[in-house]
Design a protein around this motif. Structure first.
Motif, short mmCIF file in Angstrom:
data_model
loop_
_atom_site.label_atom_id
_atom_site.label_comp_id
_atom_site.label_asym_id
_atom_site.label_seq_id
_atom_site.Cartn_x
_atom_site.Cartn_y
_atom_site.Cartn_z
N GLN A 33 0.84 -1.19 0.00
CA GLN A 33 0.00 0.00 0.00
C GLN A 33 0.88 1.25 0.00
O GLN A 33 2.01 1.22 0.50
CB GLN A 33 -0.89 0.02 1.25
CG GLN A 33 -1.75 -1.22 1.39
CD GLN A 33 -2.58 -1.22 2.65
OE1 GLN A 33 -3.13 -0.20 3.04
NE2 GLN A 33 -2.70 -2.39 3.29
N ILE A 47 -3.48 3.98 -2.30
CA ILE A 47 -3.76 2.88 -3.22
C ILE A 47 -3.20 1.58 -2.64
O ILE A 47 -2.20 1.59 -1.91
CB ILE A 47 -3.15 3.20 -4.60
CG1 ILE A 47 -3.73 2.33 -5.71
CG2 ILE A 47 -1.64 3.15 -4.57
CD1 ILE A 47 -3.46 2.87 -7.10
N LYS A 56 -1.61 -0.73 -11.16
CA LYS A 56 -2.91 -0.23 -10.75
C LYS A 56 -2.94 1.29 -10.91
O LYS A 56 -1.92 1.95 -10.71
CB LYS A 56 -3.19 -0.61 -9.30
CG LYS A 56 -4.66 -0.68 -8.94
CD LYS A 56 -4.85 -1.50 -7.68
CE LYS A 56 -6.31 -1.63 -7.36
NZ LYS A 56 -6.54 -2.41 -6.14
N HIS A 57 -4.10 1.82 -11.27
CA HIS A 57 -4.24 3.26 -11.48
C HIS A 57 -5.33 3.80 -10.58
O HIS A 57 -6.33 3.12 -10.30
CB HIS A 57 -4.62 3.56 -12.93
CG HIS A 57 -3.59 3.14 -13.93
ND1 HIS A 57 -2.80 4.04 -14.60
CD2 HIS A 57 -3.22 1.92 -14.35
CE1 HIS A 57 -1.99 3.38 -15.41
NE2 HIS A 57 -2.22 2.09 -15.29
N SER A 58 -5.13 5.05 -10.13
CA SER A 58 -6.18 5.76 -9.41
C SER A 58 -5.97 7.24 -9.66
O SER A 58 -5.06 7.85 -9.12
CB SER A 58 -6.10 5.46 -7.91
OG SER A 58 -7.06 6.21 -7.19
N ARG A 62 -0.24 6.09 -10.43
CA ARG A 62 -0.01 4.79 -11.05
C ARG A 62 0.98 4.04 -10.20
O ARG A 62 2.06 4.53 -9.90
CB ARG A 62 0.52 4.96 -12.47
CG ARG A 62 0.94 3.65 -13.15
CD ARG A 62 1.44 3.89 -14.57
NE ARG A 62 2.10 2.70 -15.10
CZ ARG A 62 3.41 2.60 -15.34
NH1 ARG A 62 4.21 3.64 -15.11
NH2 ARG A 62 3.93 1.49 -15.82
N LYS B 101 -6.71 -1.65 3.88
CA LYS B 101 -6.59 -0.20 3.94
C LYS B 101 -6.75 0.32 5.37
O LYS B 101 -7.73 -0.01 6.04
CB LYS B 101 -7.65 0.40 3.04
CG LYS B 101 -7.81 1.91 3.10
CD LYS B 101 -8.92 2.35 2.16
CE LYS B 101 -9.18 3.83 2.26
NZ LYS B 101 -10.26 4.26 1.34
#
Lengths: 112, 113
Positions: A33, A47, A56-58, A62, B101
């Protein structure tokens, strides 16, 4: 002890440029993370990428993960002054418990 | 509440005194973590609770540090005979499940004089 090491320790770029930070870790993981921290207080989750994912993209973020090299990178595109902060990676080691261990952080400064 | 709440936000104490730091996690979050962060460093893991039990307390530096979570919600970190080296920001975080998370509180800045 710190599981992860971020690289570089500090990074200064012009607003609008892209920023790339790297994280290396030591043990096999379930997930990795990235968090952001402003002003040395609470961290904010950015992310999460799982060990079977490679990218992974947000939004403008990236993240890539290379489990063979035990490393991850965080790319922030089109940086803004508000992106100035410290960025940390955290790993959930694949030992059967859910202890999350943080790296040493990258201090990012965006120059307006 | 809407987020993780930590009290007090600042605590100044004298060397040798006892302190308690409180963490109210997000309702329904079973996992709760305590970290300690010194200036310029990353958060250092102290202890992780899953429900009422400490699933991993391997980060507690010595037996002066103890943490409880008696009802699986609020947690208290207790430090006995404080030392100047205990000065740091103590961060609490919770999550729906362990290893997922984390939602962090704003931390308690502990200063031992």
């Amino acid at each position: 002890s710190q599981q992860g090491e971020e690289d570089p320790q500090a990074l200064s770029i012009q607003e609008g440029e892209n920023a790339t930070m790297n994280c290396s870790y030591k043990t096999s993981i379930n997930n990795l993370q990235w968090y952001r921290q402003n002003s040395g207080r609470g961290l904010v989750h950015l992310i999460l990428i799982r060990s079977n994912e490679r990218e992974k993209h947000s939004g403008r973020l990236r993240v890539t993960l290379d489990t063979s090299k035990k490393s991850s990178s965080l790319l922030i595109t089109a940086s803004r002054a508000a992106d100035t902060a410290s960025y940390f990676c955290a790993t959930d080691a694949n030992f059967g418990n859910e202890k999350l261990t943080f790296g040493t952080g990258t201090r990012l400064t965006i120059i307006p | 509440g809407a987020g993780v709440s930590q009290t007090p936000s600042n605590k100044v104490t004298e060397k040798g005194k006892y302190v308690e730091l409180r963490c109210d996690p997000i309702s329904g979050h079973t996992a709760l973590y305590w970290y300690r962060q010194s200036l310029g460093q990353g958060p250092e893991f102290l202890i992780y609770f899953q429900g009422t039990g400490a699933a991993d307390d391997s980060g507690l530096p010595n037996d002066r540090f103890f943490a409880v979570r008696p009802e699986g919600s609020v947690s208290t970190l207790k430090i006995q005979r404080t030392e100047r080296g205990d000065s740091a920001v103590y961060l609490c975080a919770s999550s729906l499940e362990g290893g997922e998370k984390l939602f962090f509180g704003s931390g308690t800045q502990l200063s031992v004089l």
